[in-house]
Design an enzyme around this catalytic site. Structure first.
Site, mmCIF file in Angstrom:
data_model
loop_
_atom_site.group_PDB
_atom_site.id
_atom_site.type_symbol
_atom_site.label_atom_id
_atom_site.label_comp_id
_atom_site.label_asym_id
_atom_site.label_seq_id
_atom_site.Cartn_x
_atom_site.Cartn_y
_atom_site.Cartn_z
ATOM 1 N N CYS A 113 14.268 15.000 -1.663
ATOM 2 C CA CYS A 113 15.494 14.188 -1.540
ATOM 3 C C CYS A 113 16.610 14.643 -2.485
ATOM 4 O O CYS A 113 17.753 14.234 -2.329
ATOM 5 C CB CYS A 113 15.181 12.707 -1.765
ATOM 6 S SG CYS A 113 13.874 12.110 -0.707
ATOM 7 N N HIS A 246 21.736 9.188 -3.231
ATOM 8 C CA HIS A 246 20.660 9.295 -2.240
ATOM 9 C C HIS A 246 20.332 7.886 -1.743
ATOM 10 O O HIS A 246 20.276 6.937 -2.519
ATOM 11 C CB HIS A 246 19.439 9.939 -2.890
ATOM 12 C CG HIS A 246 18.219 9.895 -2.033
ATOM 13 N ND1 HIS A 246 18.231 10.292 -0.717
ATOM 14 C CD2 HIS A 246 16.951 9.474 -2.298
ATOM 15 C CE1 HIS A 246 17.018 10.132 -0.215
ATOM 16 N NE2 HIS A 246 16.225 9.631 -1.144
ATOM 17 N N ASN A 276 16.000 6.269 4.815
ATOM 18 C CA ASN A 276 15.974 7.390 3.882
ATOM 19 C C ASN A 276 15.811 8.684 4.674
ATOM 20 O O ASN A 276 14.746 8.937 5.237
ATOM 21 C CB ASN A 276 14.813 7.175 2.901
ATOM 22 C CG ASN A 276 14.690 8.282 1.873
ATOM 23 O OD1 ASN A 276 15.300 9.330 2.001
ATOM 24 N ND2 ASN A 276 13.881 8.036 0.856
HETATM 25 O O1 UT7 Z 1 13.490 9.280 -1.743
HETATM 26 C C1 UT7 Z 1 12.695 8.703 -2.727
HETATM 27 C C2 UT7 Z 1 11.573 8.102 -1.983
HETATM 28 N N1 UT7 Z 1 11.229 6.781 -2.056
HETATM 29 C C3 UT7 Z 1 11.772 5.711 -2.687
HETATM 30 O O2 UT7 Z 1 12.770 5.726 -3.323
HETATM 31 C C4 UT7 Z 1 10.999 4.440 -2.565
HETATM 32 C C5 UT7 Z 1 10.853 3.742 -3.890
HETATM 33 N N2 UT7 Z 1 10.031 2.542 -3.766
HETATM 34 C C6 UT7 Z 1 10.419 1.464 -3.058
HETATM 35 O O3 UT7 Z 1 11.491 1.448 -2.501
HETATM 36 C C7 UT7 Z 1 9.510 0.266 -3.038
HETATM 37 O O4 UT7 Z 1 8.459 0.451 -3.967
HETATM 38 C C8 UT7 Z 1 8.941 -0.038 -1.627
HETATM 39 C C9 UT7 Z 1 10.055 -0.518 -0.738
HETATM 40 C C10 UT7 Z 1 8.318 1.222 -1.050
HETATM 41 C C11 UT7 Z 1 7.866 -1.101 -1.708
HETATM 42 O O5 UT7 Z 1 8.378 -2.282 -2.307
HETATM 43 P P1 UT7 Z 1 7.526 -3.056 -3.390
HETATM 44 O O6 UT7 Z 1 8.332 -4.219 -3.768
HETATM 45 O O7 UT7 Z 1 7.168 -2.065 -4.458
HETATM 46 O O8 UT7 Z 1 6.277 -3.532 -2.549
HETATM 47 P P2 UT7 Z 1 4.726 -3.185 -2.736
HETATM 48 O O9 UT7 Z 1 4.427 -1.774 -2.385
HETATM 49 O O10 UT7 Z 1 4.287 -3.655 -4.087
HETATM 50 O O11 UT7 Z 1 4.071 -4.143 -1.628
HETATM 51 C C12 UT7 Z 1 4.190 -5.530 -1.732
HETATM 52 C C13 UT7 Z 1 3.514 -6.168 -0.529
HETATM 53 C C14 UT7 Z 1 2.071 -5.733 -0.310
HETATM 54 O O12 UT7 Z 1 1.345 -6.876 0.115
HETATM 55 P P3 UT7 Z 1 0.429 -7.693 -0.915
HETATM 56 O O13 UT7 Z 1 -0.567 -6.688 -1.414
HETATM 57 O O14 UT7 Z 1 1.360 -8.175 -2.001
HETATM 58 O O15 UT7 Z 1 -0.127 -8.760 -0.055
HETATM 59 C C15 UT7 Z 1 2.164 -4.764 0.836
HETATM 60 O O16 UT7 Z 1 0.987 -4.713 1.595
HETATM 61 O O17 UT7 Z 1 4.217 -5.837 0.675
HETATM 62 C C16 UT7 Z 1 3.278 -5.356 1.645
HETATM 63 N N3 UT7 Z 1 3.951 -4.374 2.480
HETATM 64 C C17 UT7 Z 1 4.556 -4.675 3.649
HETATM 65 N N4 UT7 Z 1 4.680 -5.829 4.326
HETATM 66 C C18 UT7 Z 1 5.382 -5.788 5.479
HETATM 67 C C19 UT7 Z 1 4.098 -3.058 2.241
HETATM 68 N N5 UT7 Z 1 4.807 -2.486 3.237
HETATM 69 C C20 UT7 Z 1 5.097 -3.475 4.114
HETATM 70 C C21 UT7 Z 1 5.808 -3.499 5.322
HETATM 71 N N6 UT7 Z 1 5.931 -4.679 5.968
HETATM 72 N N7 UT7 Z 1 6.387 -2.415 5.855
#
Ligand code: UT7
Length: 319
Positions: A113, A246, A276
């Site tokens: 990225c 980005h 993204n």
């Molecule tokens: O180009 C650089 C690349 N990437 C980035 O910049 C991404 C950086 N990271 C992020 O943007 C965030 O960490 C995410 C958006 C990927 C995730 O957000 P988060 O607040 O860190 O969520 P998490 O991974 O801690 O997940 C929280 C909950 C989980 O459920 P439980 O375990 O709390 O019950 C996941 O299973 O959200 C759940 N979850 C979803 N639910 C519905 C994860 N993905 C999804 C989804 N839909 N797509």
């Protein structure tokens, strides 16, 4: 001598695919989760057979038109991509053929990225050295090819597209400062840890990410590298007219803007429409701000990215 932005273009494949469309396609997610956690409402997904070289070529044609530059006159073509058409030849050489250019130096950059700001920095150095005069810098991706559609934590985040910039040697200001860094010890938090060997895929051919680790890393380095660029150019961050970061997550973008003391009115945001698009996200956002009339000639822009590697970088320019 400066490398001046002579023209910009971009291209997105097909129609927008909404969060609800993903639910209908069987992804175990919901619109509310995606919007609240990321700000993403839609993304574009390339049809099978649609390649990075095709998207990059379409963006390049538009950038050349807006710069009023002939493809034959380019002497440097750099493509930032993590989803090349082939292992080799480079996507830059494939786009060169499509454009009908012969003889320009052409190569790909792999910085995920951060690829587009890395590529702009490299092109800037070539132009400032006097060895090259007209460069085409492209970010092009079909990230949908490397997504595991069973992994809802990653597949909802990414999209496909391309953006391109034509840089020309000029006495008028253009790129004012660049900075780029990497720390390979973070390679495991975002990767596609697979390879092709003896006709088989070895390892995992899908994107894997530790989202929270990436989030923390991104927020830290994006404000640092923009501040570094401002210091090189001896410009206060308050003088930036447009921050064009980005586009991975609206919360990362907001927190970077806050750290730089910039109100969100000065930030170009396309993540809600594009998701993204990795190396394509910055030139896509740059072109969106030009097309809707926000970005005017003479204004100062800060382009910055962070991605797998880990890599990060920024480019401060007068448009
Ligand atoms: O180009 C650089 C690349 N990437 C980035 O910049 C991404 C950086 N990271 C992020 O943007 C965030 O960490 C995410 C958006 C990927 C995730 O957000 P988060 O607040 O860190 O969520 P998490 O991974 O801690 O997940 C929280 C909950 C989980 O459920 P439980 O375990 O709390 O019950 C996941 O299973 O959200 C759940 N979850 C979803 N639910 C519905 C994860 N993905 C999804 C989804 N839909 N797509």
């Amino acid at each position: 001598m400066y490398a001046r932005i002579a023209g910009v273009g971009s291209f997105l494949p097909g129609q927008p695919v909404s969060n609800e469309d993903l639910v209908r396609r069987g992804v175990d997610t919901n619109d509310d989760w995606i919007i609240t956690r990321t700000g993403i409402r839609a993304r574009h997904l390339a049809d099978e057979g649609c390649t990075s070289s095709y998207l990059g070529y379409e963006a390049a044609k538009r950038a050349l038109d807006s710069a009023d530059v002939e493809a034959a006159d380019l002497d440097l073509i750099i493509v930032a991509t993590s989803t090349p058409d082939f292992i080799f030849p480079s996507t830059a050489c494939l786009i060169q053929e499509k454009l009908g250019n012969r003889g320009a130096m052409a190569f790909d950059i792999q910085a995920v990225c951060s690829g587009f700001v890395y590529a702009l920095g490299v092109a800037d150095k070539f132009i400032r050295s006097g060895s090259h005069r007209k460069a085409l810098v492209i970010g092009a991706e079909v990230f949908s090819r490397i997504l595991d559609w069973e992994d809802r934590a990653t597949c909802v985040l990414f999209g496909d597209g391309a953006g391109a910039v034509v840089l020309e040697a000029s006495e008028r200001p253009g790129i004012l400062a660049t900075a780029a860094h990497a720390d390979g010890s973070y390679n495991r938090i975002l990767s596609v840890p697979g390879s092709v060997c003896g006709g088989k895929v070895i390892g995992d051919p899908f994107l894997r990410m530790d989202g929270q680790a990436v989030f923390k890393f991104a927020v830290k380095v994006l404000s640092e590298v923009a501040t570094e660029c401002c210091a090189i150019a001896e410009i206060a961050s308050s003088k930036i007219d447009w921050l064009i970061p980005h586009q991975a997550n609206i919360r990362i973008i907001e927190s970077t803007a806050k750290k730089l003391g910039l109100v969100m009115d000065k930030v170009v945001v396309t993540v809600e429409k594009h998701g993204n698009t990795s190396a394509a996200s910055i030139p896509l956002a740059l072109d969106a701000a030009i097309q809707d009339g926000r970005l005017q000639r003479g204004q100062k822009i800060m382009l910055e990215g962070v991605g797998g590697g880990f890599t990060w970088g920024a480019v401060l320019a007068e448009y």
